[in-house]
Design a protein around this motif. Sequence first.
Motif, PDB file in Angstrom:
ATOM      1  N   GLY A 197       0.786  -1.231   0.000  1.00  0.00           N
ATOM      2  CA  GLY A 197       0.000   0.000   0.000  1.00  0.00           C
ATOM      3  C   GLY A 197       0.817   1.280   0.000  1.00  0.00           C
ATOM      4  N   ARG A 198       2.146   1.158   0.040  1.00  0.00           N
ATOM      5  CA  ARG A 198       2.967   2.374   0.060  1.00  0.00           C
ATOM      6  C   ARG A 198       3.136   2.964  -1.342  1.00  0.00           C
ATOM      7  N   LYS A 199       3.406   4.275  -1.380  1.00  0.00           N
ATOM      8  CA  LYS A 199       3.774   4.955  -2.617  1.00  0.00           C
ATOM      9  C   LYS A 199       5.256   4.706  -2.860  1.00  0.00           C
ATOM     10  N   ILE A 200       5.690   4.851  -4.094  1.00  0.00           N
ATOM     11  CA  ILE A 200       7.082   4.599  -4.442  1.00  0.00           C
ATOM     12  C   ILE A 200       8.027   5.457  -3.595  1.00  0.00           C
ATOM     13  N   GLU A 201       7.635   6.682  -3.302  1.00  0.00           N
ATOM     14  CA  GLU A 201       8.460   7.558  -2.474  1.00  0.00           C
ATOM     15  C   GLU A 201       8.583   7.023  -1.046  1.00  0.00           C
ATOM     16  N   GLU A 202       7.499   6.442  -0.549  1.00  0.00           N
ATOM     17  CA  GLU A 202       7.508   5.880   0.798  1.00  0.00           C
ATOM     18  C   GLU A 202       8.371   4.619   0.851  1.00  0.00           C
ATOM     19  N   ILE A 203       8.321   3.834  -0.210  1.00  0.00           N
ATOM     20  CA  ILE A 203       9.149   2.629  -0.277  1.00  0.00           C
ATOM     21  C   ILE A 203      10.620   3.021  -0.344  1.00  0.00           C
ATOM     22  N   GLY A 204      10.954   3.932  -1.242  1.00  0.00           N
ATOM     23  CA  GLY A 204      12.333   4.353  -1.415  1.00  0.00           C
ATOM     24  C   GLY A 204      12.921   5.049  -0.208  1.00  0.00           C
ATOM     25  N   GLY A 205      12.105   5.756   0.542  1.00  0.00           N
ATOM     26  CA  GLY A 205      12.587   6.497   1.694  1.00  0.00           C
ATOM     27  C   GLY A 205      12.468   5.767   3.014  1.00  0.00           C
ATOM     28  N   TRP A 206      11.983   4.527   2.991  1.00  0.00           N
ATOM     29  CA  TRP A 206      11.701   3.796   4.223  1.00  0.00           C
ATOM     30  C   TRP A 206      12.920   3.671   5.136  1.00  0.00           C
ATOM     31  N   MET A 207      14.051   3.283   4.601  1.00  0.00           N
ATOM     32  CA  MET A 207      15.243   3.054   5.429  1.00  0.00           C
ATOM     33  C   MET A 207      15.719   4.325   6.123  1.00  0.00           C
ATOM     34  N   GLY A 208      15.545   5.469   5.502  1.00  0.00           N
ATOM     35  CA  GLY A 208      15.995   6.718   6.090  1.00  0.00           C
ATOM     36  C   GLY A 208      14.946   7.443   6.907  1.00  0.00           C
ATOM     37  N   ALA A 209      13.735   6.918   6.930  1.00  0.00           N
ATOM     38  CA  ALA A 209      12.641   7.572   7.650  1.00  0.00           C
ATOM     39  C   ALA A 209      12.773   7.345   9.157  1.00  0.00           C
ATOM     40  N   SER A 210      12.304   8.307   9.915  1.00  0.00           N
ATOM     41  CA  SER A 210      12.291   8.159  11.364  1.00  0.00           C
ATOM     42  C   SER A 210      11.179   7.188  11.767  1.00  0.00           C
TER      43      SER A 210
END
Length: 61
Positions: free
Chosen positions: A28-41
């Motif tokens: 259900g994530r957007k591509i931006e959410e998938i790509g940024g997952w590792m760096g997200a708080s």
Amino acid sequence: MTQGAMVPSPCTQVCRLDRATGWCEGCGRKIEEIGGWMGASDAEKRAILTRLPERLRRLAQ
């Protein structure tokens, strides 16, 4: 430990983006959410996770 390592990824190994919404049909994530997952708080990850059930429900309709 890296930032955000305590919140597990919602990835289901079904990596297909819905053309109409841009959401992954598996998690259900957007591509931006998938790509940024590792760096997200952790807070950012939890915010994403709260949106996923509704997105997945809409994809299933």
